[in-house]
Design an enzyme around this catalytic site. Sequence first.
Site, PDB file in Angstrom:
ATOM      1  CG  HIS A  90      -2.271   0.630   0.925  1.00 53.73           C
ATOM      2  ND1 HIS A  90      -2.451   1.610  -0.019  1.00 53.73           N
ATOM      3  CD2 HIS A  90      -3.496   0.418   1.461  1.00 53.73           C
ATOM      4  CE1 HIS A  90      -3.729   1.974  -0.047  1.00 53.73           C
ATOM      5  NE2 HIS A  90      -4.385   1.269   0.836  1.00 53.73           N
ATOM      6  NE  ARG A  91       6.307   0.106   1.821  1.00 56.07           N
ATOM      7  CZ  ARG A  91       7.511  -0.451   1.968  1.00 56.07           C
ATOM      8  NH1 ARG A  91       8.390   0.106   2.785  1.00 56.07           N
ATOM      9  NH2 ARG A  91       7.827  -1.545   1.303  1.00 56.07           N
TER      10      ARG A  91
END
Length: 490
Positions: free
Chosen positions: A461-462
């Site tokens: 999700h980064r």
Amino acid sequence: MSATMIKEFRLPDLGEGLTESEIVAWKVAVGDTVTLNQIIAEVETAKAVVELPSPFAGVVAVLHEQPGTVVEVGKPIVSFEIAGDDGADGSAPDSDAAAKREPNLVGYGAVLEASGRPARRARTFGAPATASPVRAAEPAAPVRAAEPASPVSAPAPAEQVAPVRAAEPVAPTPVETKPAAPAPGERPRSTPPVRKLAKDLGVDLEAVTGTGEHGLITRDDVKNFVGGGDLPAAAQELAGAAQPVGAQAAGFIPSGGERETRTPIKGVRKFTAAAMVSSAFTAPHVTEFLTVDVTPTMELLARLKASRAFAGYKLTPLTLVSKAVLIALRNHPTLNARWDDANQEIVQFNYVNLGIAAATPRGLTVPNIKDADRMSLLEISTALTELTDTARAGKTSPEALSGGTISITNIGVFGIDAGTPILNPGEAAILALGAVRKMPWEYRDEVALRQVMTLSLSFDHRLVDGEQGSRFLQDLGAMLADPGMVLAMV
């Protein structure tokens, strides 16, 4: 005038910065004559089992390490006695010229180049192009038990040569017919279960003579020691009780009688465990699921298998899904990226090294197909077949395990519908394929029996926002539900 020289071969770095390897098996014994690039050993790195070619032609003088020993990179593992040439005037041989004739074994790619295997281009992040997967190993030749050879004086660096006068050649090490005893002060060689048995029986292993390979103390050695009257009757009864009887022999307890079996964590299993823990606690995982009617894809697969163009090729649902993933990445490149925490950068890959998770006898590995985005469906089919065959044989090269950019794991082959796969370290996404099942499904406003598959997509999700991951999964599902949609995406 000729002379003999002793040359040491030190363990090279067989991967990208690997610091140690385990000697799995020697293919030669002391006294054997070897040729240049002859396979002399199998060694296991943290990623794979690798065949090690000889950098010299000569006679094996010393095997410095035994099978099962973990050796640090740069440590000597074998010494060779080779013939030299002092020249007509009695001068020393031209060491510089000799050095140019010898392969420089630095890194795994050089090891393969030295063995004469063709290299293939690889666009790997942070690594130069190296070689193709290692060929399957030949059956291991038995290693003769031998006395420790006479020590070579003052070990020199790998590139240096210690000349030996022609009048004093190094004699071949005689073959020892009995197991070699451990050196004074050395711990007797045995396995954890045998040590436990000896402790339970009150046996001092230093008093036991090992009959196993290279002096290894076996269970029978301990039992024979007890049975020989060296212990009280109570201890001898305990030794007899260690044998499985009745229901025990038919249950989980193995023939040796231990209630537990302990296996050292090393090799591929150790590497995989460390990588998965690091990935799980470094990258914030998000997993999304999409269940798709893949009946049109399965029908297309059947037509392709029956066509002359694909005759002789192995086609599976994984083949078509792999191609669909590569097409979907063109519109969603953020899933083909890497988070570089050290430099605080997002590395966007402009190529795809497609990783395929493979279950092997040594544990889970994820070899990857280099530049898969440039391949046709036929080429992907061939690459997948070679990849899986090599992985199952336990011969995947470290180069093939490095540099992946996105991965697929096919859990459907085990009858599993969905899961939450963990990212391969350094990658932004991994896709899990579920089993293809016939299920009641809405089709043209009616309920029909259709072939259905669940896709599970985990992403970092980064690097990947929820919208980006969702749209990638949506496009992938659209192509599998209607392969004609590819025309709208390329």
